[in-house]
Scaffold this motif. Structure first.
Motif, PDB file in Angstrom:
ATOM      1  N   UNK A   1       0.825  -1.216   0.000  1.00  0.00           N
ATOM      2  CA  UNK A   1       0.000   0.000   0.000  1.00  0.00           C
ATOM      3  C   UNK A   1       0.851   1.255   0.000  1.00  0.00           C
ATOM      4  N   UNK A   2       2.035   1.138   0.571  1.00  0.00           N
ATOM      5  CA  UNK A   2       2.884   2.318   0.716  1.00  0.00           C
ATOM      6  C   UNK A   2       4.341   1.886   0.628  1.00  0.00           C
TER       7      UNK A   2
ATOM      8  N   UNK B   1       8.281   3.112   1.282  1.00  0.00           N
ATOM      9  CA  UNK B   1       9.077   4.111   1.977  1.00  0.00           C
ATOM     10  C   UNK B   1      10.306   4.435   1.135  1.00  0.00           C
ATOM     11  N   UNK B   2      10.531   5.723   0.888  1.00  0.00           N
ATOM     12  CA  UNK B   2      11.662   6.091   0.020  1.00  0.00           C
ATOM     13  C   UNK B   2      12.997   5.880   0.710  1.00  0.00           C
ATOM     14  N   UNK B   3      13.005   5.778   2.056  1.00  0.00           N
ATOM     15  CA  UNK B   3      14.268   5.591   2.768  1.00  0.00           C
ATOM     16  C   UNK B   3      14.781   4.164   2.646  1.00  0.00           C
TER      17      UNK B   3
ATOM     18  N   UNK C   1      16.048   1.987   0.444  1.00  0.00           N
ATOM     19  CA  UNK C   1      16.564   2.000  -0.927  1.00  0.00           C
ATOM     20  C   UNK C   1      16.669   0.602  -1.516  1.00  0.00           C
TER      21      UNK C   1
ATOM     22  N   UNK D   1      -0.849   1.739 -11.087  1.00  0.00           N
ATOM     23  CA  UNK D   1      -0.927   2.361  -9.770  1.00  0.00           C
ATOM     24  C   UNK D   1       0.416   2.260  -9.043  1.00  0.00           C
TER      25      UNK D   1
ATOM     26  N   UNK E   1      12.039  10.855  -4.905  1.00  0.00           N
ATOM     27  CA  UNK E   1      12.316  11.345  -3.549  1.00  0.00           C
ATOM     28  C   UNK E   1      13.659  10.827  -3.063  1.00  0.00           C
TER      29      UNK E   1
ATOM     30  N   UNK F   1      16.160   9.981  -4.816  1.00  0.00           N
ATOM     31  CA  UNK F   1      17.239  10.656  -5.532  1.00  0.00           C
ATOM     32  C   UNK F   1      17.542  12.003  -4.891  1.00  0.00           C
TER      33      UNK F   1
END
Lengths: 150, 87
Positions: B20-21, B23-25, B27, B51, B62, B64
């Motif tokens: 569902x989500x 996290x950009x942290x 990697x 989607x 983000x 990057x």
């Protein structure tokens, strides 16, 4: 009040104490602008994917907080003035799905902050000492198991 | 060609895992949707649904900005260290 996440990269050239001091100053900027810090999670010194201002490494720190949307521009302006910061990323968690993820991340960060509280002073000391301490822990464990078996 | 064969089965791995989500942290989780040169892989090769592809493209951009994932990789960097910092 909206949920925001501030990721901050502090210069690696500072000493450990100076880094902690600058992070405290950053958190003060948020609180003084009416923000409430929910949780913080230090990601520690990392290698950057690309050099920023000729620095190859950087100290990552994440702050989860709820801030009034109008205060964000002022907080970012203060971040830009701060010379200790290499980079900052502010992310909004607005939709329902994002809010759930935000709360999960806050809880995770809180748990992490609670558990290794005894270790945090250890990590503040220079990195070179960390590998020397881990073997001592390993040597202690077999001794404990031997005494238990006897 | 090797990449095409790698992604022969076409289904969205993120839908399968019910993500569902992202996290950009994190990697490491983004590695699947990045090429060797850290380009965002197209949907026709990864099989991601629209989607999740939209989510991933936002998250990678983000990461990057936060210097967790590089924007570009020169020839030298490709030879010496592919995905070194993500491991």
């Amino acid at each position: 009040m909206r949920n925001y996440e501030n990721l901050v990269i502090v210069k690696p050239t500072l000493t450990a104490e100076e880094i902690q001091a600058s992070i405290k100053a950053i958190e003060e900027i948020i609180t003084s602008n009416g923000g409430e810090i929910a949780a913080t999670s230090p990601m520690g010194m990392r290698k950057l994917a690309y050099p920023i201002e000729k620095n190859e490494r950087g100290y990552y720190h994440v702050i989860y907080s709820s801030i009034a949307p109008s205060a964000i521009s002022e907080i970012e302006r203060r971040f830009r003035i701060n010379e200790d910061l290499l980079r900052f990323v502010t992310i909004k968690y607005d939709t329902n799905r994002e809010k759930v993820a935000f709360n999960n991340m806050v809880e995770k960060a809180k748990k992490l902050a609670e558990e290794p509280k005894d270790q945090t002073p250890v990590t503040e000391t220079p990195v070179a000492e960390a590998p020397t301490q881990t073997p001592t822990v390993e040597t202690e464990d077999p001794v404990a198991t031997e005494t238990a078996s006897e | 060609m090797a990449e095409k064969r790698k992604y022969k089965k076409r289904y969205c791995k993120y839908c399968e895992a019910k993500v569902d989500f992202i996290d950009y942290k994190d990697a490491k989780a983004l590695r699947f949707s990045l090429s060797e040169r850290y380009k965002i892989m197209p949907r026709r090769l990864t099989g991601n649904c629209k989607r999740h592809q939209d989510m991933i493209s936002v998250v990678i951009k983000r990461a990057r900005a936060a210097a967790l994932v590089p924007y570009t990789v020169t020839r030298k960097a490709v030879v010496t260290a592919p995905f070194e910092n993500l491991r």
